[in-house]
Design a protein around this motif. Sequence first.
Motif, mmCIF file in Angstrom:
data_model
loop_
_atom_site.group_PDB
_atom_site.id
_atom_site.type_symbol
_atom_site.label_atom_id
_atom_site.label_comp_id
_atom_site.label_asym_id
_atom_site.label_seq_id
_atom_site.Cartn_x
_atom_site.Cartn_y
_atom_site.Cartn_z
ATOM 1 N N ILE A 245 0.854 -1.185 0.000
ATOM 2 C CA ILE A 245 0.000 0.000 0.000
ATOM 3 C C ILE A 245 0.890 1.236 0.000
ATOM 4 O O ILE A 245 1.801 1.356 0.831
ATOM 5 N N PHE A 246 0.612 2.148 -0.926
ATOM 6 C CA PHE A 246 1.219 3.481 -0.876
ATOM 7 C C PHE A 246 0.121 4.445 -0.461
ATOM 8 O O PHE A 246 -0.951 4.491 -1.081
ATOM 9 N N PHE A 247 0.382 5.234 0.589
ATOM 10 C CA PHE A 247 -0.619 6.125 1.168
ATOM 11 C C PHE A 247 -0.077 7.545 1.142
ATOM 12 O O PHE A 247 1.072 7.792 1.514
ATOM 13 N N PHE A 248 -0.918 8.506 0.711
ATOM 14 C CA PHE A 248 -0.461 9.890 0.535
ATOM 15 C C PHE A 248 -1.543 10.845 1.010
ATOM 16 O O PHE A 248 -2.702 10.739 0.584
ATOM 17 N N VAL A 249 -1.178 11.766 1.889
ATOM 18 C CA VAL A 249 -2.125 12.761 2.394
ATOM 19 C C VAL A 249 -2.058 13.996 1.492
ATOM 20 O O VAL A 249 -1.050 14.701 1.465
ATOM 21 N N ILE A 250 -3.125 14.230 0.769
ATOM 22 C CA ILE A 250 -3.169 15.407 -0.109
ATOM 23 C C ILE A 250 -3.442 16.667 0.701
ATOM 24 O O ILE A 250 -2.776 17.689 0.531
ATOM 25 N N GLU A 251 -4.417 16.620 1.576
ATOM 26 C CA GLU A 251 -4.745 17.741 2.459
ATOM 27 C C GLU A 251 -5.145 17.181 3.820
ATOM 28 O O GLU A 251 -5.715 16.092 3.917
ATOM 29 N N GLY A 252 -4.854 17.942 4.882
ATOM 30 C CA GLY A 252 -5.323 17.582 6.210
ATOM 31 C C GLY A 252 -4.331 16.773 7.016
ATOM 32 O O GLY A 252 -3.128 16.726 6.714
ATOM 33 N N ASP A 253 -4.838 16.121 8.062
ATOM 34 C CA ASP A 253 -4.025 15.346 9.001
ATOM 35 C C ASP A 253 -4.777 14.058 9.333
ATOM 36 O O ASP A 253 -5.969 14.107 9.662
ATOM 37 N N VAL A 254 -4.084 12.936 9.288
ATOM 38 C CA VAL A 254 -4.743 11.648 9.544
ATOM 39 C C VAL A 254 -3.876 10.775 10.445
ATOM 40 O O VAL A 254 -2.670 11.015 10.589
ATOM 41 N N GLU A 255 -4.504 9.767 11.023
ATOM 42 C CA GLU A 255 -3.808 8.741 11.793
ATOM 43 C C GLU A 255 -3.925 7.411 11.061
ATOM 44 O O GLU A 255 -4.983 7.073 10.524
ATOM 45 N N LEU A 256 -2.826 6.660 11.044
ATOM 46 C CA LEU A 256 -2.820 5.305 10.507
ATOM 47 C C LEU A 256 -2.639 4.328 11.654
ATOM 48 O O LEU A 256 -1.682 4.450 12.430
ATOM 49 N N ASN A 257 -3.552 3.385 11.764
ATOM 50 C CA ASN A 257 -3.465 2.334 12.790
ATOM 51 C C ASN A 257 -3.167 2.900 14.173
ATOM 52 O O ASN A 257 -2.451 2.280 14.973
ATOM 53 N N GLN A 258 -3.687 4.091 14.441
ATOM 54 C CA GLN A 258 -3.608 4.775 15.740
ATOM 55 C C GLN A 258 -2.198 5.214 16.126
ATOM 56 O O GLN A 258 -2.034 6.135 16.920
ATOM 57 N N ASP A 259 -1.169 4.594 15.560
ATOM 58 C CA ASP A 259 0.201 4.855 16.003
ATOM 59 C C ASP A 259 0.966 5.850 15.135
ATOM 60 O O ASP A 259 2.015 6.356 15.552
ATOM 61 N N TYR A 260 0.485 6.132 13.942
ATOM 62 C CA TYR A 260 1.237 6.970 13.004
ATOM 63 C C TYR A 260 0.400 8.185 12.630
ATOM 64 O O TYR A 260 -0.743 8.056 12.193
ATOM 65 N N LYS A 261 0.991 9.363 12.782
ATOM 66 C CA LYS A 261 0.320 10.611 12.439
ATOM 67 C C LYS A 261 0.947 11.185 11.173
ATOM 68 O O LYS A 261 2.162 11.375 11.116
ATOM 69 N N LEU A 262 0.116 11.458 10.189
ATOM 70 C CA LEU A 262 0.576 12.003 8.922
ATOM 71 C C LEU A 262 -0.113 13.323 8.652
ATOM 72 O O LEU A 262 -1.318 13.475 8.900
ATOM 73 N N ASN A 263 0.660 14.267 8.145
ATOM 74 C CA ASN A 263 0.162 15.595 7.819
ATOM 75 C C ASN A 263 0.159 15.805 6.305
ATOM 76 O O ASN A 263 0.512 14.907 5.551
ATOM 77 N N LYS A 264 -0.246 16.989 5.898
ATOM 78 C CA LYS A 264 -0.361 17.316 4.473
ATOM 79 C C LYS A 264 0.906 16.945 3.708
ATOM 80 O O LYS A 264 2.006 17.324 4.092
ATOM 81 N N ARG A 265 0.729 16.144 2.647
ATOM 82 C CA ARG A 265 1.773 15.704 1.725
ATOM 83 C C ARG A 265 2.729 14.673 2.331
ATOM 84 O O ARG A 265 3.705 14.293 1.691
#
Length: 234
Positions: free
Chosen positions: A187-207
């Motif tokens: 899986i390749f995962f990319f945040v275009i806009e906003g902020d998300v959590e993956l599997n509760q342990d990983y925080k990803l921000n824009k881009r």
Amino acid sequence: MINIYKAENRYTADHGWLKSNFSFSFAEYYDPANMHFGPMRVLNDDVVQPLRGFGAHPHREMEIVSIVLKGKLKHEDSTGRSAVTTFGGVQRMSAGTGVIHSEVNPSAAEEVNFLQLWFMPEQNGLSPSYEKTEFDVKQMKNKLLPIVAKNGAGEKVAAIHQDLTIYLSDLDEGSELTFQQEKNRRIFFFVIEGDVELNQDYKLNKRDSARIKDINEIQIKAANKSRLMLIDLP
């Protein structure tokens, strides 16, 4: 295994008329440890100024997908195809045995921001081809909407010569998604806009992006209103 790649660590090329951020080795940026992720070879986040762009140039043996995020992108190629795409549209070109194309910003007032993705094809020697598809942006709301897939799906999903699917999603604040992955896939995962959590342990921000292997399920939660891209890869 989940590997996180922060937006600020992408290679940036600024040519005045063009600003690009490279997620993989490309052009003057070379990193032998960052050449590809499965068949995914390129993800460039490009901003092109009004009435500028990439003049006619050749490609071979590559599946090329362009997703416009803002503005307009005009495509022309040696097969005689020409199209203008905005958000809600996808361009897919199979370079195959060889094609010449151009991509320019036709607007005199507005810049264009688009993602360009390259994938190695399942087989070489294909005839060059091009298609433009359009999807219903409203169908992205709080779910994963396929926009490119191996076999396509009529006018709504572009057909690509590789065993992959590209999804887009718009998540409301607090919304959650679960993606089930088959074994031995990526899986390749990319945040275009906003902020998300993956599997509760990983925080990803824009881009920010994540490259995921050997995990059969991922949970995605939006910390705020977010837009994301997920690619299921062999």
